[in-house]
Design a protein around this motif. Structure first.
Motif, PDB file in Angstrom:
ATOM      1  N   ASN A  20      -3.582  12.021   0.776  1.00 44.14           N
ATOM      2  CA  ASN A  20      -2.484  11.055   0.893  1.00 44.14           C
ATOM      3  C   ASN A  20      -1.824  11.138   2.265  1.00 44.14           C
ATOM      4  O   ASN A  20      -1.448  10.118   2.844  1.00 44.14           O
ATOM      5  CB  ASN A  20      -1.442  11.304  -0.187  1.00 44.14           C
ATOM      6  CG  ASN A  20      -1.987  11.096  -1.584  1.00 44.14           C
ATOM      7  OD1 ASN A  20      -2.094  12.035  -2.356  1.00 44.14           O
ATOM      8  ND2 ASN A  20      -2.349   9.869  -1.911  1.00 44.14           N
TER       9      ASN A  20
ATOM     10  N   ILE B 163      -0.322   4.959  -1.945  1.00 43.75           N
ATOM     11  CA  ILE B 163      -0.696   6.006  -0.993  1.00 43.75           C
ATOM     12  C   ILE B 163       0.275   7.180  -1.053  1.00 43.75           C
ATOM     13  O   ILE B 163      -0.125   8.344  -1.049  1.00 43.75           O
ATOM     14  CB  ILE B 163      -0.768   5.427   0.432  1.00 43.75           C
ATOM     15  CG1 ILE B 163      -1.977   4.500   0.560  1.00 43.75           C
ATOM     16  CG2 ILE B 163      -0.853   6.535   1.466  1.00 43.75           C
ATOM     17  CD1 ILE B 163      -2.114   3.853   1.919  1.00 43.75           C
ATOM     18  N   SER B 164       1.561   6.875  -1.113  1.00 45.15           N
ATOM     19  CA  SER B 164       2.565   7.950  -1.087  1.00 45.15           C
ATOM     20  C   SER B 164       2.689   8.674  -2.413  1.00 45.15           C
ATOM     21  O   SER B 164       3.097   9.837  -2.447  1.00 45.15           O
ATOM     22  CB  SER B 164       3.930   7.371  -0.699  1.00 45.15           C
ATOM     23  OG  SER B 164       4.405   6.496  -1.705  1.00 45.15           O
TER      24      SER B 164
ATOM     25  N   CYS C 185       6.503  12.277   2.348  1.00 43.64           N
ATOM     26  CA  CYS C 185       5.076  12.546   2.504  1.00 43.64           C
ATOM     27  C   CYS C 185       4.755  13.175   3.859  1.00 43.64           C
ATOM     28  O   CYS C 185       3.985  14.136   3.936  1.00 43.64           O
ATOM     29  CB  CYS C 185       4.287  11.251   2.336  1.00 43.64           C
ATOM     30  SG  CYS C 185       2.496  11.478   2.319  1.00 43.64           S
TER      31      CYS C 185
ATOM     32  N   CYS D 205       2.595  13.945  -1.891  1.00 46.39           N
ATOM     33  CA  CYS D 205       1.355  13.737  -1.154  1.00 46.39           C
ATOM     34  C   CYS D 205       0.555  15.033  -1.054  1.00 46.39           C
ATOM     35  O   CYS D 205       1.116  16.107  -0.839  1.00 46.39           O
ATOM     36  CB  CYS D 205       1.645  13.226   0.261  1.00 46.39           C
ATOM     37  SG  CYS D 205       2.347  11.568   0.285  1.00 46.39           S
TER      38      CYS D 205
ATOM     39  N   LEU E  47      -2.441   4.364   7.703  1.00 46.97           N
ATOM     40  CA  LEU E  47      -1.745   3.112   7.391  1.00 46.97           C
ATOM     41  C   LEU E  47      -0.679   2.799   8.427  1.00 46.97           C
ATOM     42  O   LEU E  47      -0.593   1.667   8.935  1.00 46.97           O
ATOM     43  CB  LEU E  47      -1.112   3.196   6.004  1.00 46.97           C
ATOM     44  CG  LEU E  47      -0.226   2.015   5.584  1.00 46.97           C
ATOM     45  CD1 LEU E  47      -1.039   0.727   5.505  1.00 46.97           C
ATOM     46  CD2 LEU E  47       0.466   2.294   4.254  1.00 46.97           C
TER      47      LEU E  47
ATOM     48  N   LEU F   8       0.796  -1.229   0.000  1.00 46.52           N
ATOM     49  CA  LEU F   8       0.000   0.000   0.000  1.00 46.52           C
ATOM     50  C   LEU F   8       0.826   1.275   0.000  1.00 46.52           C
ATOM     51  O   LEU F   8       0.294   2.351  -0.286  1.00 46.52           O
ATOM     52  CB  LEU F   8      -0.931   0.005   1.225  1.00 46.52           C
ATOM     53  CG  LEU F   8      -1.967  -1.111   1.287  1.00 46.52           C
ATOM     54  CD1 LEU F   8      -2.806  -0.987   2.557  1.00 46.52           C
ATOM     55  CD2 LEU F   8      -2.874  -1.093   0.058  1.00 46.52           C
TER      56      LEU F   8
ATOM     57  N   MET G 127      -4.131   9.347   4.715  1.00 47.03           N
ATOM     58  CA  MET G 127      -4.104   7.898   4.496  1.00 47.03           C
ATOM     59  C   MET G 127      -2.784   7.300   4.962  1.00 47.03           C
ATOM     60  O   MET G 127      -2.743   6.175   5.487  1.00 47.03           O
ATOM     61  CB  MET G 127      -4.341   7.595   3.012  1.00 47.03           C
ATOM     62  CG  MET G 127      -5.731   7.942   2.534  1.00 47.03           C
ATOM     63  SD  MET G 127      -5.951   7.636   0.764  1.00 47.03           S
ATOM     64  CE  MET G 127      -5.731   5.856   0.691  1.00 47.03           C
ATOM     65  N   MET G 128      -1.692   8.033   4.784  1.00 46.41           N
ATOM     66  CA  MET G 128      -0.386   7.545   5.233  1.00 46.41           C
ATOM     67  C   MET G 128      -0.360   7.404   6.750  1.00 46.41           C
ATOM     68  O   MET G 128       0.134   6.402   7.290  1.00 46.41           O
ATOM     69  CB  MET G 128       0.714   8.494   4.762  1.00 46.41           C
ATOM     70  CG  MET G 128       2.114   8.100   5.203  1.00 46.41           C
ATOM     71  SD  MET G 128       2.697   6.602   4.390  1.00 46.41           S
ATOM     72  CE  MET G 128       2.944   7.236   2.735  1.00 46.41           C
TER      73      MET G 128
END
Length: 227
Positions: free
Chosen positions: A98, A88-89, A185, A94, A105, A84, A101-102
């Motif tokens: 992003n 995502i990154s 990011c 980002c 995660l 992932l 989401m990072m």
């Protein structure tokens, strides 16, 4: 008539001389081509004379900084993270979505590392049962059993279990920050500083964790642990 013969003889000598000169030039050209081919073959096989141990020696001298950290982390968590992290990154570029989401995660992976360090198992006949260690015993995941707990002193929660769980969560945080895409990011303004820190931090953490494992050995047989 003698004049014609002289002209014919002169033409013959001239043609013969030109043929000889052309043959010499061709021989010289062929010789040059042969030399060029031999030089190319020598250059192409120059690296083949080295032994495999000499070729791969520099690679062995520079192992990955995070290779030791992987032994302290669940393989399933690492697999999901590596799958992932790229989408995502977006290779470090980002936006707000992003970035969020990072963080989600990494938080889920940290919780996963903490959780799987508290997982244990036991074998009953040919079937293996897994559960999470508690103060009462092993809380089983399998719903087909009448007993929810596997009692026994070896299946109760200990301080060592919490030490390993906290250590695994911390190791994953260091492992994630060692990835340039994560740093770009989450910490784009501190990339230069983090890059310098990550040159030595993974090695220091791996040495410290190895020492903790020797002092507080892990006796759990969880899911997906490499070390």
């Amino acid at each position: 008539m003698p004049k014609v013969e002289t002209t014919s003889w002169a033409n013959g000598v001239s043609y013969s001389a030109m043929s000889s000169l052309s043959a010499k030039n061709n021989d010289k050209g062929d010789s040059t081509k042969v030399d060029d081919v031999e030089n190319q073959e020598k250059e192409g096989t120059k690296g083949m004379d080295r032994k495999p141990s000499e070729i791969y020696a520099p690679m062995k001298q520079t192992p990955s900084k995070t290779s030791v950290l992987v032994n302290f982390l669940p393989s399933g968590t690492l697999l999901i993270f590596n799958m992932l992290i790229a989408p995502i990154s977006e290779n470090g570029k980002c936006d707000t979505v992003n970035f969020t989401m990072m963080n989600i995660l990494i938080a889920l992976c940290v919780i996963s590392c903490f959780f799987f360090q508290l997982v244990d198992s036991y074998q009953d006949g040919k079937k293996v049962y897994h559960g999470i260690v508690t103060k009462k015993g092993l809380l089983l995941f399998n719903s087909d059993l009448e007993k929810r707990y596997k009692e026994g002193k070896e299946y109760t929660l200990k301080a060592t279990d919490l030490i390993h769980a906290i250590m695994s969560a911390f190791v994953f945080a260091v492992f994630a920050l060692s990835d340039k895409r994560v740093r770009d990011c989450l910490l784009p303004a501190h990339e230069a500083v983090m890059a310098e820190v990550m040159k030595t931090l993974p090695l220091i953490v791996s040495i410290a964790c190895s020492g903790l494992v020797l002092i507080f050995p892990d006796t759990r047989f969880g899911v997906g642990m490499l070390g």
